[in-house]
Write a protein that holds these residues in place. Structure first.
Motif, mmCIF file in Angstrom:
data_model
loop_
_atom_site.group_PDB
_atom_site.id
_atom_site.type_symbol
_atom_site.label_atom_id
_atom_site.label_comp_id
_atom_site.label_asym_id
_atom_site.label_seq_id
_atom_site.Cartn_x
_atom_site.Cartn_y
_atom_site.Cartn_z
ATOM 1 N N UNK A 6 0.447 -1.182 0.038
ATOM 2 C CA UNK A 6 0.253 -0.354 -0.102
ATOM 3 C C UNK A 6 0.927 1.074 0.018
ATOM 4 N N UNK A 7 0.261 2.261 -0.889
ATOM 5 C CA UNK A 7 1.908 3.990 -0.507
ATOM 6 C C UNK A 7 1.894 4.201 0.428
ATOM 7 N N UNK A 8 0.001 4.481 1.672
ATOM 8 C CA UNK A 8 0.855 4.354 3.111
ATOM 9 C C UNK A 8 1.994 3.793 3.613
ATOM 10 N N UNK A 9 2.050 2.508 3.453
ATOM 11 C CA UNK A 9 3.412 1.550 3.435
ATOM 12 C C UNK A 9 3.475 1.220 2.860
ATOM 13 N N UNK A 10 4.638 0.420 2.839
ATOM 14 C CA UNK A 10 5.073 -0.495 2.037
ATOM 15 C C UNK A 10 6.353 -0.685 3.282
ATOM 16 N N UNK A 36 6.541 0.804 11.751
ATOM 17 C CA UNK A 36 6.050 2.341 12.330
ATOM 18 C C UNK A 36 5.213 2.611 11.503
ATOM 19 N N UNK A 37 3.678 3.335 11.665
ATOM 20 C CA UNK A 37 2.649 3.664 10.105
ATOM 21 C C UNK A 37 2.726 4.996 10.733
ATOM 22 N N UNK A 38 4.021 5.980 9.364
ATOM 23 C CA UNK A 38 4.348 7.194 9.401
ATOM 24 C C UNK A 38 3.211 8.227 8.306
ATOM 25 N N UNK A 39 2.452 7.198 7.862
ATOM 26 C CA UNK A 39 1.472 8.413 7.037
ATOM 27 C C UNK A 39 0.059 7.753 7.132
ATOM 28 N N UNK A 40 -0.954 8.578 7.353
ATOM 29 C CA UNK A 40 -1.869 8.569 7.107
ATOM 30 C C UNK A 40 -2.884 7.178 5.643
ATOM 31 N N UNK A 41 -3.496 6.346 6.398
ATOM 32 C CA UNK A 41 -4.304 6.212 4.960
ATOM 33 C C UNK A 41 -4.544 4.580 5.468
ATOM 34 N N UNK A 42 -5.112 3.485 4.575
ATOM 35 C CA UNK A 42 -5.395 2.553 4.852
ATOM 36 C C UNK A 42 -4.269 1.497 4.035
ATOM 37 N N UNK A 43 -3.509 0.700 5.184
ATOM 38 C CA UNK A 43 -2.483 -0.524 4.452
ATOM 39 C C UNK A 43 -2.948 -1.433 4.849
ATOM 40 N N UNK A 44 -3.044 -2.583 3.678
ATOM 41 C CA UNK A 44 -3.578 -3.561 3.685
ATOM 42 C C UNK A 44 -2.681 -4.731 3.898
ATOM 43 N N UNK A 45 -3.183 -5.623 4.462
ATOM 44 C CA UNK A 45 -1.915 -6.413 4.771
ATOM 45 C C UNK A 45 -2.112 -7.795 4.523
ATOM 46 N N UNK A 46 -0.645 -8.767 3.923
ATOM 47 C CA UNK A 46 -1.318 -10.062 3.047
ATOM 48 C C UNK A 46 0.030 -10.728 3.855
ATOM 49 N N UNK A 47 -0.177 -12.660 3.925
ATOM 50 C CA UNK A 47 1.342 -12.971 3.570
ATOM 51 C C UNK A 47 1.717 -13.634 2.320
ATOM 52 N N UNK A 48 2.860 -13.963 2.119
ATOM 53 C CA UNK A 48 3.665 -14.605 0.952
ATOM 54 C C UNK A 48 3.299 -15.494 0.929
ATOM 55 N N UNK A 49 2.696 -16.305 1.871
ATOM 56 C CA UNK A 49 2.520 -17.758 1.899
ATOM 57 C C UNK A 49 1.194 -17.711 1.849
ATOM 58 N N UNK A 50 0.094 -17.509 2.742
ATOM 59 C CA UNK A 50 -0.984 -17.797 3.003
ATOM 60 C C UNK A 50 -1.911 -16.879 1.644
ATOM 61 N N UNK A 51 -2.239 -16.828 0.478
ATOM 62 C CA UNK A 51 -2.886 -15.551 -0.286
ATOM 63 C C UNK A 51 -3.963 -15.781 0.391
ATOM 64 N N UNK A 52 -4.753 -16.280 1.343
ATOM 65 C CA UNK A 52 -6.066 -15.651 1.863
ATOM 66 C C UNK A 52 -5.960 -15.060 3.135
ATOM 67 N N UNK A 53 -4.798 -14.779 3.719
ATOM 68 C CA UNK A 53 -4.733 -13.900 4.540
ATOM 69 C C UNK A 53 -4.576 -12.617 3.973
ATOM 70 N N UNK A 54 -5.757 -11.373 4.845
ATOM 71 C CA UNK A 54 -6.480 -10.915 4.561
ATOM 72 C C UNK A 54 -5.738 -9.305 5.606
ATOM 73 N N UNK A 55 -5.532 -8.316 5.705
ATOM 74 C CA UNK A 55 -6.148 -7.589 7.145
ATOM 75 C C UNK A 55 -6.105 -5.904 6.706
#
Ligand code: CU
Length: 226
Positions: free
Chosen positions: A105-109, A124-143
């Motif tokens: 995500x642009x707000x935090x890579x 550290x999340x230093x910019x406002x915005x929405x950060x989509x989390x994933x896991x490289x091993x388990x494709x269904x993991x999203x947060x």
């Protein structure tokens, strides 16, 4: 009889003016009670309600904290995590397999190395915005991490309700976000004048995108169930 009636009236009037005083005392804590539903009126969990002071965030606002997003049962817990900009987030892995958490995500890579347990350093999340989390091993993991520019936010529970309490008595712009929100978050914004330290009740009926979820891989020994 008449005297006691008049005394009762006087004390009732006194109580009434006292409660008015409590509601309008300068500097009193304001509150927002929010309720968020989908377009059918069903309560919507995991919506983030953010109140931004119209005049900007006051210098006395609470500082950013250390936060946690767990990985439990090959899912991010919580699914949606609102934080204040500047907060550091730990990503402990509570599973007995390794995860590799990342975001584009642009707000935090970032990308944590494949790990078990808790990485030594938080992100550290230093910019406002929405950060989509994933896991490289388990494709269904999203947060989702919602990085708010204002310290005044809350997330709805299963009942669709969120309460923002102990707010400074100010005028606010209040908005709501949800992972499936259709259209821009800014379109949800509405004013709430709480300069007198009062309580506002706000409700939103959100139009949501259809949920698209990656199919979960079979769990070993589960006889082909997904
Ligand atoms: Cu994983």
């Amino acid at each position: 009889m008449r005297a006691s009636l008049s005394a009762t009236r006087t004390s009732a009037a006194a109580l009434f003016s006292l409660s008015l005083l409590a509601l309008t005392r300068p500097g009193a804590a304001a509150q927002i009670a929010a309720i968020v539903t989908d377009q059918e009126g069903r309560p919507l969990a995991d919506a983030v309600v953010v109140a931004v002071p119209a005049q900007g965030v006051p210098p006395s606002a609470p500082p950013a904290a250390r936060e946690i997003v767990d990985q439990i049962g090959q899912e991010f817990v919580p699914y949606v995590k609102p934080i204040l900009v500047g907060a550091s987030v730990f990503f402990p892995n509570k599973d007995n397999i390794r995860h590799q958490v990342y975001s584009f995500s642009p707000a935090k890579q970032f990308e944590l190395p494949l790990y078990a347990g808790t990485p030594a350093r938080p992100v550290v999340f230093d910019r406002p915005g929405i950060v989509v989390l994933g896991c490289n091993i388990h494709d269904w993991m999203i947060g989702y991490i919602y990085v708010s520019e204002s310290p005044y936010f809350a997330k709805t529970g299963a009942d669709g309700k969120a309460h923002l309490i102990d707010l400074p008595a100010l005028s606010y712009r209040v908005r709501v976000w949800h992972p499936r929100l259709q259209g821009p978050e800014s379109a949800t914004q509405r004013p709430a004048d709480l300069g007198d330290g009062s309580r506002a009740e706000l409700s939103w009926k959100l139009v949501l995108k259809t949920e698209v979820r990656v199919r979960r891989a079979p769990v070993s020994g589960s006889r082909g169930h997904y």
